[in-house]
Design a protein around this motif. Structure first.
Motif, PDB file in Angstrom:
ATOM      1  N   GLU A 164       0.763  -1.069  -0.027  1.00  0.00           N
ATOM      2  CA  GLU A 164       0.053   0.123   0.144  1.00  0.00           C
ATOM      3  C   GLU A 164       0.869   1.378  -0.090  1.00  0.00           C
ATOM      4  OE1 GLU A 164      -3.259  -2.155   2.882  1.00  0.00           O
ATOM      5  OE2 GLU A 164      -2.141  -0.383   3.492  1.00  0.00           O
ATOM      6  N   THR A 165       0.259   2.543  -0.546  1.00  0.00           N
ATOM      7  CA  THR A 165       1.077   3.457  -0.547  1.00  0.00           C
ATOM      8  C   THR A 165       0.447   4.574   0.323  1.00  0.00           C
ATOM      9  OG1 THR A 165      -0.428   4.584  -2.370  1.00  0.00           O
ATOM     10  CG2 THR A 165       1.582   3.397  -3.093  1.00  0.00           C
ATOM     11  N   GLY A 170      -3.910   2.024  -2.565  1.00  0.00           N
ATOM     12  CA  GLY A 170      -2.763   2.081  -3.464  1.00  0.00           C
ATOM     13  C   GLY A 170      -2.119   0.451  -3.672  1.00  0.00           C
ATOM     14  N   GLY A 171      -1.152   0.510  -4.644  1.00  0.00           N
ATOM     15  CA  GLY A 171      -0.454  -0.556  -4.823  1.00  0.00           C
ATOM     16  C   GLY A 171      -1.346  -1.457  -5.844  1.00  0.00           C
ATOM     17  N   LYS A 176      -8.021   1.860  -5.311  1.00  0.00           N
ATOM     18  CA  LYS A 176      -7.166   3.079  -5.557  1.00  0.00           C
ATOM     19  C   LYS A 176      -7.320   4.368  -4.514  1.00  0.00           C
ATOM     20  CE  LYS A 176      -6.447   1.837  -9.649  1.00  0.00           C
ATOM     21  NZ  LYS A 176      -5.032   1.505 -10.354  1.00  0.00           N
ATOM     22  N   CYS A 183       0.946   8.322  -3.047  1.00  0.00           N
ATOM     23  CA  CYS A 183       1.010   7.641  -3.787  1.00  0.00           C
ATOM     24  C   CYS A 183       2.557   7.508  -4.670  1.00  0.00           C
ATOM     25  CB  CYS A 183       0.200   8.040  -5.132  1.00  0.00           C
ATOM     26  SG  CYS A 183       0.663   9.823  -5.476  1.00  0.00           S
ATOM     27  N   ASP A 188      -1.658   4.307  -8.573  1.00  0.00           N
ATOM     28  CA  ASP A 188      -2.254   4.178  -7.341  1.00  0.00           C
ATOM     29  C   ASP A 188      -3.444   4.919  -6.755  1.00  0.00           C
ATOM     30  OD1 ASP A 188      -0.159   2.390  -6.237  1.00  0.00           O
ATOM     31  OD2 ASP A 188       1.216   4.313  -6.207  1.00  0.00           O
TER      32      ASP A 188
END
Length: 316
Positions: A164-165, A170-171, A176, A183, A188
């Motif tokens: 995950e970001t 994310g990722g 999203k 991000c 992401d």
């Protein structure tokens, strides 16, 4: 302690040297018999403190008893810190004695030590993977410790973990991220736009298909109309005003006007030879009219025909 002595033919007393045996121990050099003046005056392993023999302790500031270093090591005292002398792993805080010296805890020494919660993992320096033992969230790579077991990262655990970001977004596997979340790339972000490692809100000029757009930077209620060949949802998304099967298309050309309605064709109008473009029906009508007019003339000619010739005699 003075003792009788003969000095130069005269009876006298002299003081024994420190450590010299006396009735209850050894002389202190000042004429008093004490229990000890040196550790050697005491039973093995004991100390001479204030001229008394006492057993060693783990806080007497000396390496004694079964200690391997000053006040540490051995079966009684606390393990020694890194750098202290040792004879075996148990003499050391880290549980690792190498070359007679206690080693610092490491994440690859095969021992649960330092701040670890499992062998070579746990704590901020050596996070544990899923299934390893833990005492707190900080012991785990996922930052999730449940029932003293590290859990695998998930997209709904309220932690930024795995790939995950940002928290749970994310990722490659999680939803999203929204505007303002962290991000690494546009993939992401829900908007498809990552600038300065922050997801950006959609705009009509960001070269991405986002927001309420039906294609890249066009369509929807706020962006310019889409051109022919671009995606659409309704006619209003298209500059041409026509959305067909999800694509903007050119409008159909207007249908040609219907042919004029001609009046019925009468037989009289077809009495003359039909023009080349006349219909077959018209041609047949013209033919029938001509035949009707010709028949009376034929009857007249038959009525006024000359009488038949007389037979001519044949000469004998």
């Amino acid at each position: 302690m003075p003792r009788p002595a003969c000095q130069a033919g005269v009876c006298d007393e002299v003081t024994l040297l420190p450590g010299a045996p006396c009735a209850t121990g050894v002389c202190d050099g000042d004429g008093t018999c004490v229990e000890c003046v040196l550790p050697e005056n005491c039973p093995m392993g004991q100390l001479c403190i204030a001229q008394q023999c006492v057993p060693p302790t783990c806080d007497d500031g000396a390496q004694n008893g079964m200690e391997t270093d000053g006040d540490c090591g051995g079966p009684v005292c606390v393990p020694c810190s890194p750098g202290g002398a040792c004879e075996e792993d148990g003499d050391c805080q880290s549980g690792v004695c190498t070359g007679g010296v206690c080693q610092a805890a490491a994440c690859d020494d095969g021992v649960e030590n330092g701040g670890e919660s499992d062998v070579d993992c746990g704590g901020a320096d050596c996070p544990c993977g899923p299934g390893d033992a833990c005492d707190d969230d900080v012991d785990c790579e996922s930052q999730v410790c449940t029932l003293q077991v590290c859990q695998a990262p998930a997209c709904n655990d309220a932690k930024q973990n795995g790939q995950e970001t940002d928290v749970d977004c994310g990722g490659p596997t999680c939803p999203k991220c929204q505007d303002g979340d962290s991000c690494q790339s546009g993939t992401d972000c829900d908007s498809g736009v990552c600038t300065g490692q922050v997801c950006q809100p959609p705009t009509c000029s960001d070269n991405a298909h986002n927001g309420q757009e039906t294609d890249v930077d066009c369509g929807g209620p706020t962006c310019p109309k889409c051109q022919t060949g671009e995606d659409c949802l309704v006619d209003a998304d298209c500059d041409t005003g026509t959305c067909d099967n999800g694509q903007c298309v050119d409008p159909c050309p207007p249908a040609p006007p219907p042919p004029p309605i001609l009046p019925p064709v009468s037989a009289a109008r077809c009495s003359c030879p039909a023009p080349p473009t006349a219909s077959a029906a018209c041609s047949r009508a013209a033919s029938n009219g001509s035949a009707t007019r010709a028949r009376p003339a034929s009857s007249t000619r038959s009525a006024t025909a000359a009488p038949p010739r007389a037979a001519t005699a044949t000469p004998a």
